[in-house]
Write an enzyme that holds these catalytic residues in place. Sequence first.
Site: not given
Ligand code: UD1
Ligand code: CA
Length: 453
Positions: A10, A15, A140, A169, A376, A385-386
């Site tokens: 969501a 970015r 993270g 992470n 051939n 066609n049209y």
């Molecule tokens: C997140 C982790 C980070 C990890 C990284 C790995 C957190 C706070 N950080 O960071 O530790 O190293 O992923 O790729 O979790 N999303 C929602 N709702 C929201 C926000 C995000 O559904 O409100 C979904 C996004 O669509 C995405 C996923 O969660 O698919 C990760 O969100 P994103 O904002 O990309 O997190 P990162 O900053 O990459």
């Molecule tokens: Ca991400």
Amino acid sequence: MNIAVVILAAGLGTRMKSSLPKVLHKVCGKPMVRLVAETAAGLKPEKTIVVVGPESEGIRTALSGLPIEFCVQKKPLGTGDALKIASASLGGFEGDVLVLGGDTPLISVQTLKLFLAHHKKMREDISLLSFRITGSHAYGRIIRKGNRVDAIVEDRDANEEQKKIDEVNSGIYAIRHSCLDLIKKIKENKAKGEYYLTDIVKLAVDKGLRVGGHALSDELELSGINTRHELHAAEKFMQQKIVSGWMSKGVSFIDAGAVFIHQNVELEADTLIYPNVHIEGSTTIGHGCVIYPGVRIANCIIGNNVTIKDSTVIEDSTVMNGAAVGPFAHIRPKSVIGASVKVGNFVEIKKTVLGEGTKASHLSYLGDAEIGKNVNIGAGTITCNYDGKNKNKTIIEDNVFIGSDTQLIAPVTVKKGSYVGAGSTITKDVPAESLAVSRADQRIIHGWAKKKK
Ligand code: UD1
Ligand code: CA
């Protein structure tokens, strides 16, 4: 294994600088969220929940056909908030919850199985899938106290010492259902106005629960896609994997790095593929084929020993054994190019069937036509066609010879074994075994040129 999968999808993906939701950006022709959902389906979970934003039409379409439930996160208040919303939908489910990011598309089912096996074997309440990385990045950091995981600190909140930690992470977690309640205790990160799912680790550790981190794969597989650069790197990685897989199965490439093959494509041994070839969608290509440079084939069935020459486009069509198409041919949807047919340069074909052994070698348009065997088609033949309102059909039966520069005004039929003289405009059906010519007789005016001078 009794698991439920939650895919977080969501986020806004700011970015990417795109009007398209991030998880809909494609890697090797498939939206990232679909790649993740298909991989997760390989675990045969009891339930799969995808958390989407309020404008989720595109994501729902991208996931059609998969057994998925959707949850809506009205505002992107962070990964913690997203999982909280999903957990409300888990109802009476009592197994482990596997949390995946919709932006981590390269994850394999093997790695997930290994991860869940560790989670189970170590009897952990929360398990994290981590990986090692050097250089600058924004993942993270996994903070350990001795061997055990103590917390995850986000890049933007990490101090100089923490930033040096190379274990990070992946955003993939296995959480015991009974621990999900901890999400409610996550506090808002004031700087970002978001609830970080990563904070669940510290909360669990403080409660004396077992938290483990497992570095079971690498950056290549576990990278999260936040930017166009990362999307491009993922595309390269997956492309390389796909092409390498086909080489192992006997397919040759002149330059493996310059070929683009979607995930669901099927190829057979002894087919040779030149550079800058794009094979897309659900295309299958048989054995012994040669695909020359600059060809794009999308959603087609290509038989055995077929030659597709340079700069040809073939879409949603079938090309049968031994046929040759191109160079510079355009085969548009719903066409069937029969066995041993030859389609040459600058020929456009649409919704047309060409029977076995038929030749259309140069400069023609064949649309809405049914063309028999061993016909051939002379250079410059056009099926008209049209009529400005409707598309009409041209039928050309077996063994017909169509002379060059013929226009066939559809609907019209040329019956079997007939000839059409070059330069004819055919408006009426041509009976079998006859000759149709429709052009003014040639006149000769002797001495005309001399007189003009
Ligand atoms: C997140 C982790 C980070 C990890 C990284 C790995 C957190 C706070 N950080 O960071 O530790 O190293 O992923 O790729 O979790 N999303 C929602 N709702 C929201 C926000 C995000 O559904 O409100 C979904 C996004 O669509 C995405 C996923 O969660 O698919 C990760 O969100 P994103 O904002 O990309 O997190 P990162 O900053 O990459
Ligand atoms: Ca991400």
